[in-house]
Design a protein around this motif. Sequence first.
Motif, PDB file in Angstrom:
ATOM      1  N   LYS A 131       0.856  -1.110  -0.071  1.00 57.94           N
ATOM      2  CA  LYS A 131      -0.066   0.120   0.042  1.00 57.94           C
ATOM      3  C   LYS A 131       0.941   1.267   0.012  1.00 57.94           C
ATOM      4  CE  LYS A 131      -3.826   2.253   2.282  1.00 57.94           C
ATOM      5  NZ  LYS A 131      -4.904   1.844   3.772  1.00 57.94           N
ATOM      6  N   ALA A 132       1.963   1.347   0.686  1.00 56.98           N
ATOM      7  CA  ALA A 132       2.859   2.297   0.843  1.00 56.98           C
ATOM      8  C   ALA A 132       3.689   2.543  -0.534  1.00 56.98           C
ATOM      9  CB  ALA A 132       3.916   2.001   1.845  1.00 56.98           C
ATOM     10  N   VAL A 133       3.794   1.571  -1.412  1.00 62.51           N
ATOM     11  CA  VAL A 133       4.358   1.668  -2.624  1.00 62.51           C
ATOM     12  C   VAL A 133       3.308   2.129  -3.818  1.00 62.51           C
ATOM     13  CG1 VAL A 133       5.390   0.491  -4.671  1.00 62.51           C
ATOM     14  CG2 VAL A 133       5.957  -0.028  -2.206  1.00 62.51           C
ATOM     15  N   ARG A 134       2.086   1.440  -3.490  1.00 63.50           N
ATOM     16  CA  ARG A 134       1.152   1.816  -4.737  1.00 63.50           C
ATOM     17  C   ARG A 134       0.348   3.097  -4.374  1.00 63.50           C
ATOM     18  NH1 ARG A 134       0.849  -2.191  -8.371  1.00 63.50           N
ATOM     19  NH2 ARG A 134       1.253  -4.378  -7.658  1.00 63.50           N
ATOM     20  N   GLU A 135      -0.033   3.411  -2.951  1.00 67.12           N
ATOM     21  CA  GLU A 135      -0.990   4.603  -2.802  1.00 67.12           C
ATOM     22  C   GLU A 135      -0.233   5.518  -2.022  1.00 67.12           C
ATOM     23  OE1 GLU A 135      -4.243   3.239  -0.809  1.00 67.12           O
ATOM     24  OE2 GLU A 135      -4.273   1.319  -1.931  1.00 67.12           O
ATOM     25  N   ALA A 136       1.192   5.500  -1.881  1.00 68.04           N
ATOM     26  CA  ALA A 136       2.051   6.427  -1.052  1.00 68.04           C
ATOM     27  C   ALA A 136       1.363   6.575   0.279  1.00 68.04           C
ATOM     28  CB  ALA A 136       1.913   7.815  -2.048  1.00 68.04           C
ATOM     29  N   ALA A 137       1.129   5.508   0.981  1.00 71.72           N
ATOM     30  CA  ALA A 137       0.604   5.612   2.274  1.00 71.72           C
ATOM     31  C   ALA A 137       1.401   5.820   3.157  1.00 71.72           C
ATOM     32  CB  ALA A 137      -0.264   4.437   2.502  1.00 71.72           C
ATOM     33  N   SER A 138       1.213   6.759   4.326  1.00 79.06           N
ATOM     34  CA  SER A 138       2.224   6.987   5.435  1.00 79.06           C
ATOM     35  C   SER A 138       1.504   6.611   6.659  1.00 79.06           C
ATOM     36  CB  SER A 138       2.524   8.391   5.340  1.00 79.06           C
ATOM     37  OG  SER A 138       3.214   8.815   4.231  1.00 79.06           O
ATOM     38  N   LEU A 139       2.536   6.481   7.868  1.00 80.33           N
ATOM     39  CA  LEU A 139       2.014   6.074   9.061  1.00 80.33           C
ATOM     40  C   LEU A 139       2.698   6.682  10.155  1.00 80.33           C
ATOM     41  CD1 LEU A 139       1.550   2.094   8.933  1.00 80.33           C
ATOM     42  CD2 LEU A 139      -0.082   3.774   9.221  1.00 80.33           C
ATOM     43  N   SER A 140       2.154   6.899  11.335  1.00 82.33           N
ATOM     44  CA  SER A 140       2.967   7.524  12.496  1.00 82.33           C
ATOM     45  C   SER A 140       3.761   6.365  13.332  1.00 82.33           C
ATOM     46  CB  SER A 140       1.692   8.222  13.355  1.00 82.33           C
ATOM     47  OG  SER A 140       0.814   7.208  13.755  1.00 82.33           O
ATOM     48  N   ALA A 141       4.307   6.669  14.101  1.00 79.33           N
ATOM     49  CA  ALA A 141       5.030   5.842  14.903  1.00 79.33           C
ATOM     50  C   ALA A 141       4.087   4.715  15.661  1.00 79.33           C
ATOM     51  CB  ALA A 141       5.797   6.210  15.964  1.00 79.33           C
ATOM     52  N   ASN A 142       3.209   5.026  16.150  1.00 81.56           N
ATOM     53  CA  ASN A 142       2.095   4.283  16.855  1.00 81.56           C
ATOM     54  C   ASN A 142       1.310   3.565  15.887  1.00 81.56           C
ATOM     55  OD1 ASN A 142       3.066   5.185  19.531  1.00 81.56           O
ATOM     56  ND2 ASN A 142       1.741   6.825  19.505  1.00 81.56           N
ATOM     57  N   ALA A 143       0.961   4.073  14.919  1.00 85.22           N
ATOM     58  CA  ALA A 143       0.210   3.503  13.732  1.00 85.22           C
ATOM     59  C   ALA A 143       1.175   2.389  13.253  1.00 85.22           C
ATOM     60  CB  ALA A 143      -0.398   4.380  12.783  1.00 85.22           C
ATOM     61  N   ALA A 144       2.203   2.757  12.948  1.00 78.13           N
ATOM     62  CA  ALA A 144       3.236   1.657  12.390  1.00 78.13           C
ATOM     63  C   ALA A 144       3.354   0.598  13.392  1.00 78.13           C
ATOM     64  CB  ALA A 144       4.448   2.302  12.086  1.00 78.13           C
ATOM     65  N   LEU A 145       3.476   0.713  14.592  1.00 82.23           N
ATOM     66  CA  LEU A 145       3.490  -0.312  15.469  1.00 82.23           C
ATOM     67  C   LEU A 145       2.120  -1.197  15.497  1.00 82.23           C
ATOM     68  CD1 LEU A 145       5.031  -1.942  17.883  1.00 82.23           C
ATOM     69  CD2 LEU A 145       3.957  -0.315  19.492  1.00 82.23           C
ATOM     70  N   GLN A 146       1.016  -0.489  15.379  1.00 81.31           N
ATOM     71  CA  GLN A 146      -0.106  -1.442  15.480  1.00 81.31           C
ATOM     72  C   GLN A 146      -0.299  -2.114  13.898  1.00 81.31           C
ATOM     73  OE1 GLN A 146      -3.314   1.449  15.869  1.00 81.31           O
ATOM     74  NE2 GLN A 146      -2.881   2.136  17.990  1.00 81.31           N
ATOM     75  N   GLU A 147       0.249  -1.612  13.130  1.00 84.12           N
ATOM     76  CA  GLU A 147       0.170  -2.355  11.675  1.00 84.12           C
ATOM     77  C   GLU A 147       1.188  -3.462  11.716  1.00 84.12           C
ATOM     78  OE1 GLU A 147      -1.984  -2.153   9.172  1.00 84.12           O
ATOM     79  OE2 GLU A 147      -3.371  -0.438   9.822  1.00 84.12           O
ATOM     80  N   HIS A 148       1.972  -3.561  12.531  1.00 86.85           N
ATOM     81  CA  HIS A 148       3.175  -4.583  12.581  1.00 86.85           C
ATOM     82  C   HIS A 148       4.253  -4.214  11.621  1.00 86.85           C
ATOM     83  CE1 HIS A 148       5.083  -8.165  14.105  1.00 86.85           C
ATOM     84  NE2 HIS A 148       4.893  -8.791  13.014  1.00 86.85           N
ATOM     85  N   VAL A 149       4.305  -2.928  11.418  1.00 84.95           N
ATOM     86  CA  VAL A 149       5.385  -2.545  10.261  1.00 84.95           C
ATOM     87  C   VAL A 149       6.736  -2.460  11.109  1.00 84.95           C
ATOM     88  CG1 VAL A 149       6.014  -0.673   8.887  1.00 84.95           C
ATOM     89  CG2 VAL A 149       3.826  -1.443   8.875  1.00 84.95           C
ATOM     90  N   ILE A 150       6.911  -2.218  12.452  1.00 85.07           N
ATOM     91  CA  ILE A 150       7.982  -1.720  13.094  1.00 85.07           C
ATOM     92  C   ILE A 150       7.768  -2.865  14.503  1.00 85.07           C
ATOM     93  CG2 ILE A 150       8.492   0.082  12.454  1.00 85.07           C
ATOM     94  CD1 ILE A 150       7.203   1.557  15.135  1.00 85.07           C
ATOM     95  N   ASP A 151       8.724  -3.161  15.265  1.00 83.96           N
ATOM     96  CA  ASP A 151       8.777  -3.893  16.314  1.00 83.96           C
ATOM     97  C   ASP A 151       8.485  -3.119  17.692  1.00 83.96           C
ATOM     98  OD1 ASP A 151       9.810  -6.340  14.962  1.00 83.96           O
ATOM     99  OD2 ASP A 151      11.464  -5.127  14.498  1.00 83.96           O
ATOM    100  N   PHE A 152       8.840  -1.878  17.828  1.00 80.59           N
ATOM    101  CA  PHE A 152       8.520  -1.306  18.968  1.00 80.59           C
ATOM    102  C   PHE A 152       8.778   0.270  18.926  1.00 80.59           C
ATOM    103  CE2 PHE A 152      12.522  -3.380  19.578  1.00 80.59           C
ATOM    104  CZ  PHE A 152      13.505  -2.304  19.772  1.00 80.59           C
ATOM    105  N   VAL A 153       8.332   1.094  19.801  1.00 78.82           N
ATOM    106  CA  VAL A 153       8.618   2.639  19.820  1.00 78.82           C
ATOM    107  C   VAL A 153       9.411   2.734  21.097  1.00 78.82           C
ATOM    108  CG1 VAL A 153       7.445   4.788  20.036  1.00 78.82           C
ATOM    109  CG2 VAL A 153       6.264   3.062  18.925  1.00 78.82           C
ATOM    110  N   ALA A 154      10.503   3.774  20.633  1.00 79.02           N
ATOM    111  CA  ALA A 154      11.571   3.717  21.731  1.00 79.02           C
ATOM    112  C   ALA A 154      11.838   5.267  21.629  1.00 79.02           C
ATOM    113  CB  ALA A 154      12.782   3.155  21.442  1.00 79.02           C
TER     114      ALA A 154
END
Length: 473
Positions: free
Chosen positions: A204-227
């Motif tokens: 979705k980030a590639v096709r639709e240029a979608a973006s996420l904040s840090a907490n949203a990226a954690l919820q979407e399982h894009v990152i492992d944690f917020v530090a």
Amino acid sequence: MSFARVAFLAAAFVAAAAFPPFASAGSEKVALSVAIEGAIGPASTRQLEEALDVAAKRDAAVLILQLDTPGGLVTSMREMIADILASPVPVIGYVAPAGGHAASAGTYILYATHIAAMAPGTNLGAATPVEMGGLPSLPGGDKGDQKNQGDQKNQGDQKGQDDRKGEDGRPAGDAMMAKVTNDAVALIRSLAELRGRNGDWGEKAVREAASLSANAALQEHVIDFVAHDTAELLQLADGRTVDVAGKKVVLATKGLPVEMLEPGWFIRLLSVITDPNIAVILMLVGVYGIVFEFTSPGAVAPGVIGTICLVLGLYALNLLPINYTGLALMLLGIAFLIIEALNPTVLLGVSGVAAFLFGAAMLLRVEGPGFAMSWAVIGPAAALTLGLALLTGTYVWAARKNPPRVGGEAMRGLPVEILDWQGGEGHVLAQGERWRARADEPIATGDSVEVTEISDLVLTVRRRDAARNGARQ
């Protein structure tokens, strides 16, 4: 006595080699950190490569890759991903500080790291590739890019359907972009599968240029944690199992000292000269420096500075994905302008400026954030080049109209002093030198004479009052 001493030293050496001190077993482990800021390019690739090499040689526990980038060149991004995947040292991707982002190429790099984390107040995404180079961007053109990204986001579903239609009736540029986009989707999905992250959102980030904040990226399982900082980052990463070059490694990072790796002078220089606009300016300075050296032999400084600038400019362009047709057009335009300066014609001047501008527009084969030609640089550079050519041409044209100032032609009309004279011949003093002279009219010692011509090192002279009388008549 000496034999016993030698035996004791040998035994102590063997014991030290077989049983190293306890302190060296694990207390020397450190976490190294390298910060990649700004556009991803050849300098970023070199910086990460050197950091990974230092981490491997020092057997570091982890390498923290701190990202704050708007994106950059696809070629440099892929080299960095390849280095991370082949690294024998675990790499922790960390988007920081607060307010930073890992957009476009930074998103792919974060997906490739063994552990992905973000600081609060950061974001990632907008990974739609921009492969094809085009005309230089106008000042303030970023707003148009943001609007295009918004349009892509609103029409994401339609674009995804268009990508699957094939090439039936679509422009060649659209077909090429579809291929590039599909290739980027395959890359980010393969990285997501390798690291166990959300591949659907990556697409979705590639096709639709979608973006996420840090907490949203954690919820979407894009990152492992917020530090919040590196200390918390190492604490949260402690005990996690990662795949490092095909081997399962359990991270022991809690409480490790963090050592920052600063970029050296060469990387700093590389980050400046690999800006395509700076590279073009360096080439212009180099070409004209060498031209001035040839036109004014012995000046030295223009030749030395020009050669250094030209080599730096060519080296920078060699590291960038350039279109050699565009480079050839730029050099042809410069050559036309140089000829225009030496032999003024309107046609060559206009053709030189046109070739230079078209070449600059075509120079980059691909573009990315921070790597685009700008009219704010190319326009003044072309105008300055044309102005310099016209100024030089004006001086050359004026010099043609003026009488010669060297050689025998320069001596015509020069007043000389008669040293001795007998009959129609004698000797005169001209420019501090003694010359043989002759005259077609009676001349005596003490007369005021001037040179009319020179032949075989013999001057022909006449009285100056006769010359003035002839001029009055």
